[in-house]
Design an enzyme around this catalytic site. Structure first.
Site, PDB file in Angstrom:
ATOM      1  N   GLY A   1      23.961 -15.790  45.746  1.00 56.12           N
ATOM      2  CA  GLY A   1      22.615 -15.549  45.244  1.00 56.12           C
ATOM      3  C   GLY A   1      22.306 -16.318  43.971  1.00 56.12           C
ATOM      4  O   GLY A   1      21.204 -16.848  43.801  1.00 56.12           O
TER       5      GLY A   1
ATOM      6  N   CYS B   1      27.490  -5.179  28.979  1.00 53.91           N
ATOM      7  CA  CYS B   1      28.001  -4.744  27.688  1.00 53.91           C
ATOM      8  C   CYS B   1      28.485  -6.020  27.021  1.00 53.91           C
ATOM      9  O   CYS B   1      29.445  -6.632  27.459  1.00 53.91           O
ATOM     10  CB  CYS B   1      29.148  -3.769  27.924  1.00 53.91           C
ATOM     11  SG  CYS B   1      29.808  -3.041  26.436  1.00 53.91           S
TER      12      CYS B   1
END
Ligand code: PLP
Length: 411
Positions: free
Chosen positions: A72, A338
């Protein structure tokens, strides 16, 4: 007793379909470059052609519109850079890229790279509080700026909150001005109907490992009348759009997975909606302060991905909850990165109008083809305790530290 972990992160990647695995492993034992003229090459080429046909049928495309890529991310890069460069070559004033803040980083970062390096200008289309495009505002932007728009990009379904977007309506509107639209259908393909031809999109990105195929292969569907500038040069494979020796084994696995997922799509849609709604009902009872993000779609009209559950759990760091759930044998996701140990707010939730603190208190559970009642019941059993423990740890005190005290988890 079954004590295996409960996997609720199918949007990140999902188990390989058994038939796809068999096709993949069989082809891996065979040699032949699909571009070679001898018998071994022609055999490999037939394998690729068959897979191309299977993917085209599953996606509502012509086989010649299937351009194999590595996944993708590469498909989004090829579409956005390729459309931008070809449109700008034809008209140096066409520098605007219309996009929404809820896009995946494969789209966002590509557009931002074009802005930093190639003189693109970004025009942001607003989304509502459910993470659905404001179509009226988007078409007004097209009316106002159509002479300078290089391309429009709109994901088919959002990977965090599962909101399904009005892709066909926007593509048709843009096409009225001759403007191409790219759609990232990585999460939507084989989950909700994604008919490429009917959508009027110029290009559409899909990825095998999200639908039960192998990691490392995807495709960009490119309409036959669309001109794209290639990002990669070499042997001129794939309509000269993506040079590089084709991997027949990965293609075979992708083709079988696409055919299998498309064949059961409607049944899976209903089955997963039922499991999803069981969680929505139970969480409303168990944790009344939890907020479901994205369209609820209780009527199953296709506004939300069937396997997507996305919640704000107030006053708890998303990462803390993820770690506690993991200790209790549940694999979930915050959906956002994160960075260097500092919890980041979800850019999707921020685009939906939530403040940065709320946008850090989120958790995504995604169901897939191997999910069943047991998974859902295990989640519901673990969630109240996990939330209680994560909430005790609180929110990270400031942007420079994450504190996981009370979660029982150190890092
Ligand atoms: N676009 C969306 C909406 C996604 O969810 C993902 C993966 O999470 C990608 C693109 C990237 O796909 P890949 O992992 O095949 O590169």
């Amino acid at each position: 007793m079954n004590t295996s972990p409960v996997y609720l992160d199918h949007a990140a990647t999902t188990d390989i379909n058994r038939a796809a695995l068999a096709a993949l492993t069989e082809q891996m034992t065979r040699t032949g470059n699909p571009s070679s003229l001898h018998g071994a090459g022609r055999r490999a080429n037939r394998v690729v052609d068959e897979a191309r046909g299977q993917i085209a049928r599953a996606a509502g495309a012509h086989p010649s519109e299937v351009i194999f890529t590595s996944g993708g991310t590469e498909s989004d890069n090829l579409a956005i850079k390729g459309l931008f460069w070809s449109r700008r070559a034809a008209n140096p004033d066409a520098r605007l890229i219309l996009l929404a803040g809820i896009e995946h980083h494969a789209v966002l970062d590509t557009a931002e790279w074009l802005q930093a390096q190639e003189g693109a200008e970004l025009l942001w289309m607003p989304v509502d509080a459910d993470g659905v495009l404001d179509l009226a505002a988007a078409t007004a932007l097209i009316d106002d700026h159509h002479e300078r728009i290089a391309l429009v990009t709109l994901m088919w379904a959002n990977n965090e909150v599962g909101s399904v977007q009005p892709v066909a309506a926007l593509a048709e509107y843009a096409a009225g001005y001759g403007i191409p639209l790219h759609t990232d259908a990585v999460q939507a393909f084989t989950s909700v109907p994604t008919d490429f031809a009917a959508s009027k999109a110029a290009t559409m990105a899909i990825s095998a490992h999200k639908i039960g195929g192998p990691v490392g292969i995807g495709a960009l569907l490119v309409r036959r009348d669309v001109v794209l500038t290639p990002t990669q040069h070499g042997g001129g494979h794939e309509r000269k759009l993506r040079s590089g020796t084709l991997n027949a084994a990965l293609a075979a696995g992708f083709g079988v997975a696409a055919e299998a997922a498309a064949a059961v799509r409607q049944n899976e849609y209903e089955r997963l909606c039922a499991l999803r709604d069981r969680v929505i009902d139970a969480v409303a009872e168990l944790i009344p302060e939890a907020v479901l993000n994205g369209p609820a779609d209780r009527e199953h009209t296709g506004q939300r991905l069937p396997g997507n559950l996305h919640y704000t759990f107030p006053e708890c760091e998303g990462d803390s909850l993820l770690f506690v759930l993991d200790m209790l044998g549940i694999c979930s996701s915050t959906g956002s990165a994160c960075t260097a140990g500092v919890p980041q707010p979800s850019h999707v939730l921020v685009a939906m109008g939530r403040d940065a603190r709320t946008a850090r208190s989120v958790q995504r559970f995604t169901l897939g083809h191997t999910s069943d009642e047991r998974d859902v019941e295990k989640l519901l059993e673990a969630l109240p305790e996990a939330y209680g423990r994560a909430k005790k740890a609180g929110m990270a005190a400031d942007e420079s530290s994450i504190h996981t005290a009370g979660t029982g988890f150190t890092r």
